[in-house]
Scaffold this motif. Structure first.
Motif, PDB file in Angstrom:
ATOM      1  N   LEU A 249       1.608 -10.759  16.521  1.00  0.00           N
ATOM      2  CA  LEU A 249       0.260 -10.087  16.115  1.00  0.00           C
ATOM      3  C   LEU A 249       0.282  -8.800  16.103  1.00  0.00           C
ATOM      4  O   LEU A 249      -0.217  -7.861  15.371  1.00  0.00           O
ATOM      5  CB  LEU A 249      -0.971 -10.701  16.991  1.00  0.00           C
ATOM      6  CG  LEU A 249      -2.597 -10.515  16.651  1.00  0.00           C
ATOM      7  CD1 LEU A 249      -2.319 -11.347  15.423  1.00  0.00           C
ATOM      8  CD2 LEU A 249      -3.241 -11.252  17.724  1.00  0.00           C
ATOM      9  N   VAL A 250       1.047  -7.901  17.246  1.00  0.00           N
ATOM     10  CA  VAL A 250       1.076  -6.646  17.230  1.00  0.00           C
ATOM     11  C   VAL A 250       1.756  -6.198  16.383  1.00  0.00           C
ATOM     12  O   VAL A 250       1.568  -5.119  15.324  1.00  0.00           O
ATOM     13  CB  VAL A 250       1.900  -6.285  18.486  1.00  0.00           C
ATOM     14  CG1 VAL A 250       2.299  -4.677  18.572  1.00  0.00           C
ATOM     15  CG2 VAL A 250       0.759  -6.434  19.926  1.00  0.00           C
ATOM     16  N   ASN A 255       1.973  -3.112  10.989  1.00  0.00           N
ATOM     17  CA  ASN A 255       2.362  -3.307   9.501  1.00  0.00           C
ATOM     18  C   ASN A 255       1.297  -3.601   8.739  1.00  0.00           C
ATOM     19  O   ASN A 255       1.303  -3.898   7.607  1.00  0.00           O
ATOM     20  CB  ASN A 255       3.421  -4.329   9.313  1.00  0.00           C
ATOM     21  CG  ASN A 255       4.913  -4.049   9.697  1.00  0.00           C
ATOM     22  OD1 ASN A 255       5.142  -2.465   9.483  1.00  0.00           O
ATOM     23  ND2 ASN A 255       5.542  -4.727  10.382  1.00  0.00           N
ATOM     24  N   ALA A 256      -0.105  -3.211   9.263  1.00  0.00           N
ATOM     25  CA  ALA A 256      -1.108  -3.713   8.340  1.00  0.00           C
ATOM     26  C   ALA A 256      -1.194  -3.007   7.009  1.00  0.00           C
ATOM     27  O   ALA A 256      -1.565  -3.610   5.913  1.00  0.00           O
ATOM     28  CB  ALA A 256      -2.414  -3.278   9.023  1.00  0.00           C
ATOM     29  N   LEU A 308       2.021   4.836  11.712  1.00  0.00           N
ATOM     30  CA  LEU A 308       2.658   5.212  13.100  1.00  0.00           C
ATOM     31  C   LEU A 308       1.389   4.900  14.034  1.00  0.00           C
ATOM     32  O   LEU A 308       1.737   4.189  15.048  1.00  0.00           O
ATOM     33  CB  LEU A 308       3.155   6.541  12.961  1.00  0.00           C
ATOM     34  CG  LEU A 308       3.886   7.155  14.258  1.00  0.00           C
ATOM     35  CD1 LEU A 308       4.948   6.414  14.589  1.00  0.00           C
ATOM     36  CD2 LEU A 308       4.177   8.523  14.057  1.00  0.00           C
ATOM     37  N   VAL A 309       0.318   5.558  13.638  1.00  0.00           N
ATOM     38  CA  VAL A 309      -0.874   5.532  14.623  1.00  0.00           C
ATOM     39  C   VAL A 309      -1.230   4.029  14.677  1.00  0.00           C
ATOM     40  O   VAL A 309      -1.372   3.734  15.912  1.00  0.00           O
ATOM     41  CB  VAL A 309      -2.101   6.165  13.981  1.00  0.00           C
ATOM     42  CG1 VAL A 309      -3.162   5.854  14.732  1.00  0.00           C
ATOM     43  CG2 VAL A 309      -1.929   7.476  14.018  1.00  0.00           C
ATOM     44  N   LEU A 310      -1.070   3.069  14.057  1.00  0.00           N
ATOM     45  CA  LEU A 310      -1.327   1.740  14.048  1.00  0.00           C
ATOM     46  C   LEU A 310      -0.604   1.085  14.984  1.00  0.00           C
ATOM     47  O   LEU A 310      -0.875   0.198  15.901  1.00  0.00           O
ATOM     48  CB  LEU A 310      -1.334   0.970  12.740  1.00  0.00           C
ATOM     49  CG  LEU A 310      -2.519   1.066  11.793  1.00  0.00           C
ATOM     50  CD1 LEU A 310      -2.401   0.541  10.518  1.00  0.00           C
ATOM     51  CD2 LEU A 310      -3.766   0.342  12.531  1.00  0.00           C
TER      52      LEU A 310
ATOM     53  N   MET B 140      12.463   3.456  12.527  1.00  0.00           N
ATOM     54  CA  MET B 140      11.884   2.154  12.380  1.00  0.00           C
ATOM     55  C   MET B 140      10.278   2.325  12.247  1.00  0.00           C
ATOM     56  O   MET B 140       9.749   1.431  11.913  1.00  0.00           O
ATOM     57  CB  MET B 140      12.036   1.105  13.550  1.00  0.00           C
ATOM     58  CG  MET B 140      13.477   0.695  13.644  1.00  0.00           C
ATOM     59  SD  MET B 140      13.902  -0.479  14.961  1.00  0.00           S
ATOM     60  CE  MET B 140      13.633  -2.131  14.082  1.00  0.00           C
ATOM     61  N   PHE B 141       9.920   3.458  12.806  1.00  0.00           N
ATOM     62  CA  PHE B 141       8.433   3.550  12.915  1.00  0.00           C
ATOM     63  C   PHE B 141       7.837   4.738  12.105  1.00  0.00           C
ATOM     64  O   PHE B 141       6.675   4.630  11.907  1.00  0.00           O
ATOM     65  CB  PHE B 141       8.020   3.994  14.578  1.00  0.00           C
ATOM     66  CG  PHE B 141       8.341   3.009  15.290  1.00  0.00           C
ATOM     67  CD1 PHE B 141       7.638   1.751  15.456  1.00  0.00           C
ATOM     68  CD2 PHE B 141       9.531   2.916  16.215  1.00  0.00           C
ATOM     69  CE1 PHE B 141       7.945   0.743  16.223  1.00  0.00           C
ATOM     70  CE2 PHE B 141       9.609   1.759  17.178  1.00  0.00           C
ATOM     71  CZ  PHE B 141       9.056   0.677  16.993  1.00  0.00           C
TER      72      PHE B 141
END
Lengths: 329, 317
Positions: A249-250, A255-256, A308-310, B140-141
């Motif tokens: 879920l995370v 990746n939303a 990144l924030v997500l 990756m981020f």
């Protein structure tokens, strides 16, 4: 973040100790000596590091184009600076906000309709007693994961498109036809169905692993205490999968803003921009196809920063659930 | 992705005895069994029927495609005409070669880079491995995005060159993390024994670590190969000339967008050309089938390693 690196896969301290035996007092060894000692290992990492520096880190610096008016003949270094003009234009662009909204809506539909399916499939498959049947089903459902989006969309087109197999059968029986492939109203459900077809089977792999790790003695004890199979499912199986479910879920929330870029790209023409434009396709069409490089780069940077924030927020959420998440606190 | 979480290995649990129903478990109800069976059959059909129809259509005669009005579900007449056409069609034949070449070269490059880097980072306490690992994980981020990457590759002269399909995506940090986890779990006694015998790191990697990591090597190689075989967006970005296209671009342009395929005898795809368009269907499905073929052929050999190769590396991480 250090947990990623700290225990990546080193099983226990015994290996650290084994290494320390051959290299006494390594903590106090000077860096020159350590580089000399580990030079082979360092050389081995060079190709990968160089490739990443060139093709990932340089483009990261390349986001400065979003503060320029990029001119292909002047390059990164000599293009004129325009401050935040690209961003003010972007935030006043209804097409941009439309693509942002599309991204969020498609992501939300996928979260609700896609996410539970691999979990249900894994529990179902795990309950199949016959080992041959189980591994055959696994082989079949993993397969579409390895097909490209171009192929998956082609397959959907041939099955469900206007001239596809399903509509041919409907037409022959005098029922109306429905070209779902070009219907903007139902596009979000179509792309979710495609994602389920391609990825849901592969998605069960982590849940099957979680199921295999549940101690069978728990089931036996519960059964002895009179818990029927549904109660065992609720009180043993699901709690046993909780860690992996939260982790998945995370990842999904992190990746939303990424919703099958190639999937949208290959269908954008058929279904129209209104339904299929997402942040990534917006960036591609404005930045590359229409040569508004700086404008596209601004949209890309917006997505990168927000993603990144997500990820960080989703990880906080996992910690709130008492799980490890992507990386430990 | 799960590699990122460090978890203690699961405690010694009693695994379910395969294929046997434990004595304490109640007998399944008939209705429950039937529902389970039907669900599984539906799932299998949803995956397999389209594949069956596509392959069958590629082998079908024009007459049977006309009868079906599209994809053939019931065989009437079979022919290999479509495959014959493919091997006389320069564009399709060349795209097949491009895809094969990019896959072979790309997988080789990626595997060398990935194996070396994974081993280089897998020895505990080696100099700088944390810093290097951080450098990899950051990518990756966060990434620069499509436009800066496109501008960079173009600036480096990659526009119109085959290497633009390989080098920008040659390293997968995820694959490195999985492989590194595997290498790190190689029995330390073996490595120490080799070191005592005077073996350097290169020899240890080649003689000790790689031979004991076949499962993960096979799985990662498959992932890379599939990635290159399916490579589409990089080709769309960097290869404007259809003489250089890989298979995925050919399918996208001539099947999905229904442009007429040069040399297929179909010149018009307008409304009145309905029959001609159908004429090309077996050819299109033959191209699709050929694209599916290597995946379906290689897959069973690697598939048995999935659980071992992926999960040991990924979950226990």
């Amino acid at each position: 973040m250090s947990a990623i690196i700290e225990d990546g896969a080193v099983p226990g301290a015994s290996r650290e100790a084994a290494r320390a035996d051959t290299v006494p007092a390594k903590r106090r060894t000077g860096w020159r000596i350590r580089i000399r000692r580990d030079r082979s290992l360092l050389i081995m990492t060079v190709p990968a590091v160089v490739l990443l520096l060139v093709f990932t880190y340089v483009p990261m610096l390349g986001v400065i184009t979003s503060f320029q008016s990029y001119d292909i003949y002047q390059g990164f270094l000599h293009s004129p600076w325009v401050g935040i003009a690209n961003f003010t234009n972007l935030f006043g662009d209804t097409l941009f906000w439309h693509s942002f909204a599309n991204t969020l809506v498609i992501s939300a539909v996928q979260l609700v309709l896609y996410f539970p399916i691999p979990i249900v499939l894994a529990v179902l498959l795990n309950s199949v007693m016959n080992g041959k049947v189980r591994s055959f089903v696994q082989s079949v459902v993993y397969l579409p994961h390895f097909f490209s989006w171009v192929l998956v969309v082609t397959i959907f087109q041939e099955m469900l498109g206007g001239a596809g197999a399903v509509n041919m059968v409907l037409r022959r029986h005098g029922l109306g036809t429905w070209n779902v492939m070009t219907d903007p109203a139902t596009f979000k459900y179509l792309v979710t169905a495609q994602a389920v077809w391609k990825e849901a089977g592969w998605g069960i792999i982590v849940f099957l692993a979680a199921l295999a790790a549940i101690d069978q003695a728990l089931y036996e004890a519960a059964a002895a205490d009179g818990a029927n199979r549904w109660r065992r499912l609720w009180h043993i199986t699901l709690p046993g999968m909780r860690g992996v479910i939260v982790l998945m879920l995370v990842l999904r929330l992190g990746n939303a803003l990424t919703v099958g870029f190639e999937q949208m790209l290959v269908q954008r023409q058929a279904v129209g921009r209104d339904a299929a434009e997402v942040l990534d396709t917006f960036t591609y069409y404005y930045g590359v196809v229409n040569n508004h490089f700086s404008y596209g780069a601004a949209a890309g940077l917006f997505k990168g920063v927000l993603s990144l924030v997500l990820v960080l927020a989703a990880n906080k959420l996992a910690h709130a659930f008492g799980e490890d998440g992507l990386f430990r606190k | 992705m799960t590699t990122l979480t460090a978890r203690p290995g699961p405690p010694a649990t009693r695994r379910r005895p395969r294929d046997e129903r434990p004595a304490w478990e109640e007998k399944p109800t008939a209705a429950g069994q039937a529902a389970k069976g039907v669900t599984i059959l539906v799932v299998l059909a949803v995956v397999l029927v389209p594949l069956y129809a596509i392959v069958l259509t590629s082998f079908s005669t024009q007459a049977s495609i006309n009868i079906a009005g599209g994809l053939v579900l019931v065989p009437h007449g079979l022919t290999v005409e479509a495959y014959h056409q493919i091997f006389t069609n320069q564009l399709v034949l060349h795209s097949l070669l491009v895809s094969t070449g990019v896959t072979v070269v790309g997988t080789a490059v990626s595997m060398v880079v990935t194996v070396l880097c994974s081993y280089g980072l897998s020895r505990p306490g080696s100099y700088g491995h944390r810093t290097i690992l951080m450098t990899l994980v950051v990518t990756m981020f966060f990434s620069g995005g499509i436009v800066p990457t496109f501008l960079l590759v173009s600036t480096l002269g990659g526009y119109g060159q085959y290497w633009s399909l390989i080098l920008p995506s040659a390293v997968s940090v995820f694959n490195i993390l999985v492989m590194r986890a595997f290498f790190a779990s190689t029995t330390p006694e073996l490595i120490d024994a080799a070191r005592m015998d005077g073996a350097g790191e290169w020899r240890i990697l080649w003689r000790v670590v790689l031979p004991t990591s076949r499962a993960v090597t096979a799985v990662i190689a498959l992932f890379y190969a599939v990635g290159y075989w399916n490579s589409f967006f990089n080709a769309l970005l960097y290869l404007p000339d259809n003489g250089k296209w890989p298979m995925q671009m050919v399918i996208y342009t001539y099947t999905l967008q229904a442009n007429s395929l040069p040399g297929s005898g179909v010149t018009n795809t307008g409304v009145y050309a309905g029959h001609q368009q159908i004429a090309a269907l077996s050819l299109q499905m033959a191209v699709v089938s050929l694209t599916l073929l290597p995946i379906v052929v290689v897959y069973p050999f690697v598939q048995r390693h999935f659980t071992k190769g992926m999960l040991l590396g990924a979950i226990k991480g």
